[in-house]
Design a protein around this motif. Structure first.
Motif, PDB file in Angstrom:
ATOM      1  N   SER A   1       0.875  -1.265  -0.253  1.00  0.00           N
ATOM      2  CA  SER A   1       0.137  -0.088  -0.039  1.00  0.00           C
ATOM      3  C   SER A   1       0.863   1.278   0.106  1.00  0.00           C
ATOM      4  O   SER A   1       0.604   2.229  -0.728  1.00  0.00           O
ATOM      5  N   PHE A   2       1.951   1.193   0.792  1.00  0.00           N
ATOM      6  CA  PHE A   2       2.649   2.418   0.703  1.00  0.00           C
ATOM      7  C   PHE A   2       3.451   2.705  -0.392  1.00  0.00           C
ATOM      8  O   PHE A   2       3.492   3.779  -0.820  1.00  0.00           O
ATOM      9  N   TYR A   3       3.984   1.575  -1.170  1.00  0.00           N
ATOM     10  CA  TYR A   3       4.712   1.746  -2.341  1.00  0.00           C
ATOM     11  C   TYR A   3       3.935   1.860  -3.464  1.00  0.00           C
ATOM     12  O   TYR A   3       4.245   2.527  -4.396  1.00  0.00           O
ATOM     13  N   LEU A   4       2.979   0.929  -3.611  1.00  0.00           N
ATOM     14  CA  LEU A   4       2.167   0.844  -4.644  1.00  0.00           C
ATOM     15  C   LEU A   4       0.722   1.358  -4.944  1.00  0.00           C
ATOM     16  O   LEU A   4       0.251   1.596  -5.957  1.00  0.00           O
ATOM     17  N   GLY A   5       0.299   1.659  -3.714  1.00  0.00           N
ATOM     18  CA  GLY A   5      -1.056   2.190  -3.764  1.00  0.00           C
ATOM     19  C   GLY A   5      -2.058   1.363  -3.367  1.00  0.00           C
ATOM     20  O   GLY A   5      -1.848   0.043  -3.158  1.00  0.00           O
ATOM     21  N   ARG A   6      -3.316   1.762  -3.344  1.00  0.00           N
ATOM     22  CA  ARG A   6      -4.441   0.916  -2.845  1.00  0.00           C
ATOM     23  C   ARG A   6      -4.604  -0.022  -4.189  1.00  0.00           C
ATOM     24  O   ARG A   6      -5.203  -1.202  -3.753  1.00  0.00           O
ATOM     25  N   LYS A   7      -4.818   0.697  -5.132  1.00  0.00           N
ATOM     26  CA  LYS A   7      -5.379  -0.106  -6.494  1.00  0.00           C
ATOM     27  C   LYS A   7      -4.545  -1.516  -6.681  1.00  0.00           C
ATOM     28  O   LYS A   7      -4.978  -2.387  -6.914  1.00  0.00           O
ATOM     29  N   LYS A   8      -3.278  -1.115  -6.893  1.00  0.00           N
ATOM     30  CA  LYS A   8      -2.255  -2.003  -7.380  1.00  0.00           C
ATOM     31  C   LYS A   8      -2.222  -3.142  -6.480  1.00  0.00           C
ATOM     32  O   LYS A   8      -1.733  -4.328  -6.512  1.00  0.00           O
ATOM     33  N   SER A   9      -2.397  -2.763  -5.126  1.00  0.00           N
ATOM     34  CA  SER A   9      -2.434  -3.780  -3.954  1.00  0.00           C
ATOM     35  C   SER A   9      -3.397  -4.722  -4.153  1.00  0.00           C
ATOM     36  O   SER A   9      -3.127  -5.914  -3.835  1.00  0.00           O
ATOM     37  N   LEU A  10      -4.449  -4.281  -4.320  1.00  0.00           N
ATOM     38  CA  LEU A  10      -5.787  -5.242  -4.556  1.00  0.00           C
ATOM     39  C   LEU A  10      -5.443  -6.049  -5.792  1.00  0.00           C
ATOM     40  O   LEU A  10      -5.813  -7.212  -5.500  1.00  0.00           O
ATOM     41  N   TRP A  11      -4.763  -5.841  -7.039  1.00  0.00           N
ATOM     42  CA  TRP A  11      -4.299  -6.513  -7.759  1.00  0.00           C
ATOM     43  C   TRP A  11      -3.487  -7.800  -7.423  1.00  0.00           C
ATOM     44  O   TRP A  11      -3.677  -8.942  -7.870  1.00  0.00           O
ATOM     45  N   ILE A  12      -2.540  -7.280  -6.558  1.00  0.00           N
ATOM     46  CA  ILE A  12      -1.533  -8.354  -6.267  1.00  0.00           C
ATOM     47  C   ILE A  12      -2.099  -9.406  -5.288  1.00  0.00           C
ATOM     48  O   ILE A  12      -2.029 -10.550  -5.497  1.00  0.00           O
ATOM     49  N   PHE A  13      -3.009  -9.047  -4.516  1.00  0.00           N
ATOM     50  CA  PHE A  13      -3.562  -9.907  -3.490  1.00  0.00           C
ATOM     51  C   PHE A  13      -4.731 -10.511  -4.188  1.00  0.00           C
ATOM     52  O   PHE A  13      -4.764 -11.825  -3.586  1.00  0.00           O
ATOM     53  N   VAL A  14      -5.395 -10.389  -4.859  1.00  0.00           N
ATOM     54  CA  VAL A  14      -6.461 -11.102  -5.430  1.00  0.00           C
ATOM     55  C   VAL A  14      -5.697 -11.936  -6.615  1.00  0.00           C
ATOM     56  O   VAL A  14      -6.433 -13.349  -6.597  1.00  0.00           O
ATOM     57  N   THR A  15      -4.479 -11.730  -6.964  1.00  0.00           N
ATOM     58  CA  THR A  15      -3.972 -12.702  -7.875  1.00  0.00           C
ATOM     59  C   THR A  15      -3.439 -13.828  -7.138  1.00  0.00           C
ATOM     60  O   THR A  15      -3.401 -14.973  -7.500  1.00  0.00           O
ATOM     61  N   VAL A  16      -2.856 -13.527  -5.953  1.00  0.00           N
ATOM     62  CA  VAL A  16      -2.341 -14.731  -4.912  1.00  0.00           C
ATOM     63  C   VAL A  16      -3.467 -15.183  -4.379  1.00  0.00           C
ATOM     64  O   VAL A  16      -3.165 -16.767  -4.394  1.00  0.00           O
ATOM     65  N   PHE A  17      -4.576 -14.915  -4.354  1.00  0.00           N
ATOM     66  CA  PHE A  17      -5.884 -15.574  -3.661  1.00  0.00           C
ATOM     67  C   PHE A  17      -6.025 -16.720  -5.018  1.00  0.00           C
ATOM     68  O   PHE A  17      -6.575 -17.633  -4.741  1.00  0.00           O
TER      69      PHE A  17
END
Length: 541
Positions: free
Chosen positions: A91-107
């Motif tokens: 969240s700090f480095y990439l923001g809220r939107k890109k963080s969602l991309w990352i974690f939904v991909t892991v899921f």
């Protein structure tokens, strides 16, 4: 005041309450559909005869089976604990939107891994997949409430963050009913139990594609110095031009809040950690963690993850009967969540809901525990029909649901999404989410053993914690309803907490009136004063 009357901190154009802000909140809340579905489907899936047969549950001892089920359920919460912490960095480095991309991909990777399990491979793929899925939902549980709260106008912030909770309940509703449906219409087979695992991919896919449309949080962009992009996104979300007075005042308030945080906290990844040395910052972190301790201490996740065990303890017998009872529980929760979302959270506020919900819920738990103590329904294996006392216990269980759902189910997420300052919000939400998943893990890991060792005492245990939560909320949690995010520092300064909300609202309204009065007293119109603010705030647009 009417039912839908909004309490505003200042005059707000109707355009602010537009479809864009609601749609962004709804898309982000597909993450909570993932979480809600998993919390609901796993308990009944473990009770499916096809799953029991494929992995040899019938051959296990009582203690071994309890441990196996606890491990399958709880590794998900363990992964979520770490995911919620990892989300602070992304969240700090990439923001809220890109963080969602990352974690939904892991899921999605984790959910796909679970589909490879069978008799030959054993439970390893399910356990490993649930760890990855847990990391994904843990990160999402950090990001989504923050993202929505930073987009939301103050008067409807509770309602918008409540969409996150509504997504949780919709996912849960599907999860509670899916196993009832497949047990009724599909013969026991490998495919039968595989279907509920595969359904996890649907909300995850919707979030992955929907997140390509939503906009990044303007507040986060402003913290990174990306001012032009931030103002462009804010104009789009508010559906207002850059020179509108409401928008100018909002940007000015954010700038003032960021300047305050720059002085008192400082920019940088590690500065919020250093800020924990300030007792007022540490206090809010403590409050956020305690809210989730009491949320999990209500017994909700014991019921979510082990609903067949819970209903069996009351006297409900038969796999399909247990699934049906669990499904009705999901319906009650979902309906009450929408009532909470539309009518209660921004009308009654946070404090009243928490105290009413805990008081009523505790009384229901005391009754259920007393019934089990006096009647011992689990010992009656011959009569499949519920006694009158058992019917009353089921009624009080659903009444407990009616008290819990509009209060402790979603309100802790709402409060934690809004009570931290801009520079500590990501870390604060990471702390809150980590607390949620930690206590969630403790409950899910030890619930089977608690029912074996404590029996009816489990219900007394949860009832006692709910009573303690009433005292905690009354003395320590201020009402955050309708307070702008930039005014939260002031809200938590005021004592007693029961009077803080009204005082801050009054101060904000007086400040707005003073501004207009000063402008008129100086012979300036509000429009001319607005023009002056435009030059100072958005000259770079």
């Amino acid at each position: 005041m009417g039912l839908f009357t909004l309490v505003e901190d200042r005059p707000t154009p109707k355009a602010v309450y537009n479809w864009r802000v609601y749609t962004c909140a709804a898309i982000a809340s597909f993450a909570s559909c993932m979480i809600g579905y998993d919390s609901a489907f796993i308990g009944t899936t473990l009770a499916l005869p096809s799953f029991v047969g494929e992995f040899g549950f019938a051959e296990m001892s009582k203690d071994h089976l309890a441990l196996t089920k606890a491990n399958i359920v709880s590794v998900y919460q363990a992964g979520a604990f770490f995911g919620s912490i990892f989300a602070y960095a992304t969240s700090f480095y990439l923001g809220r939107k890109k963080s969602l991309w990352i974690f939904v991909t892991v899921f999605i990777l984790g959910a796909g891994l679970m589909l490879g399990a069978n008799t030959a491979r054993g439970l390893g793929l399910i356990i490993g997949g649930r760890v990855l899925a847990g990391i994904g939902v843990g990160g999402a549980s950090n990001m989504v409430p923050i993202y929505i709260s930073e987009l939301a106008p103050p008067a409807v912030r509770g309602r918008l963050v409540g969409i996150y909770e509504a997504g949780w309940q919709i996912g849960g509703l599907v999860g509670f009913w899916i196993n009832y449906g497949i047990s009724e219409h599909l013969a026991p087979s490998h495919t039968q139990w595989l279907i509920p695992f595969a359904v996890q991919l649907i909300p995850a896919g919707l979030l992955l594609f929907g997140s390509m449309w939503i906009r990044e949080s303007p507040r986060w962009l402003l913290t990174k110095g990306r001012r032009e992009e931030a103002l462009k996104n804010l104009c789009w979300i508010r559906n207002l031009p850059a020179d509108d007075l409401y928008l100018i005042e909002e940007v000015a308030a954010i700038d003032a809040g960021l300047e305050y945080e720059r002085i008192h906290v400082g920019p940088g990844f590690w500065k919020p950690f250093a800020a924990l040395r300030q007792k007022e910052v540490l206090w809010r972190f403590f409050l956020g963690g305690m809210l989730f301790l009491f949320q999990n201490g209500s017994g909700i996740n014991a019921i979510n993850y082990y609903s067949p065990t819970v209903f069996k303890s009351i006297g409900v017998q038969g796999t399909n009967t247990g699934f049906l009872t669990t499904g009705i529980f999901g319906v009650v929760k979902t309906v009450l969540t929408f009532i909470w979302l539309l009518f209660l959270i921004d009308k009654l506020g946070r404090r009243k809901l928490l105290m009413i919900g805990a008081t009523g819920g505790s009384l229901c738990m005391w009754f259920i525990g007393a019934y089990i103590k006096l009647s011992n329904p689990a010992a009656n294996t011959t009569n499949t029909k519920l006694s009158s006392g058992g019917i009353a216990a089921i009624f009080f269980f659903y009444l407990w649901t009616a008290f819990y759902t509009p209060s402790w189910n979603g309100v802790p997420w709402v409060i934690n999404s809004e009570m931290f300052s801009q520079n500590t919000r990501s870390l604060g939400q990471a702390s809150a989410a980590a607390n949620n998943w930690f206590w969630n893990f403790i409950i899910s890991r030890f619930t089977p053993q608690m029912f074996i060792k404590m029996d009816y005492g489990v219900y007394f245990f949860f009832a006692s914690l709910m009573i303690f939560s009433v005292v905690f909320v009354y003395f320590f949690i201020p009402e955050t309803k309708s307070i702008p995010l930039e005014a939260m520092n002031r809200l938590f300064e005021i004592k007693p907490v029961s009077k803080a909300n009204k005082q801050v609202i009054l101060e904000l309204q007086e400040s707005e009136e003073d501004f207009r009065h000063d402008a008129e007293g100086a012979g300036l119109s509000v429009e001319k004063t607005k023009d002056s603010r435009i030059e100072n705030v958005v000259a770079d647009v």
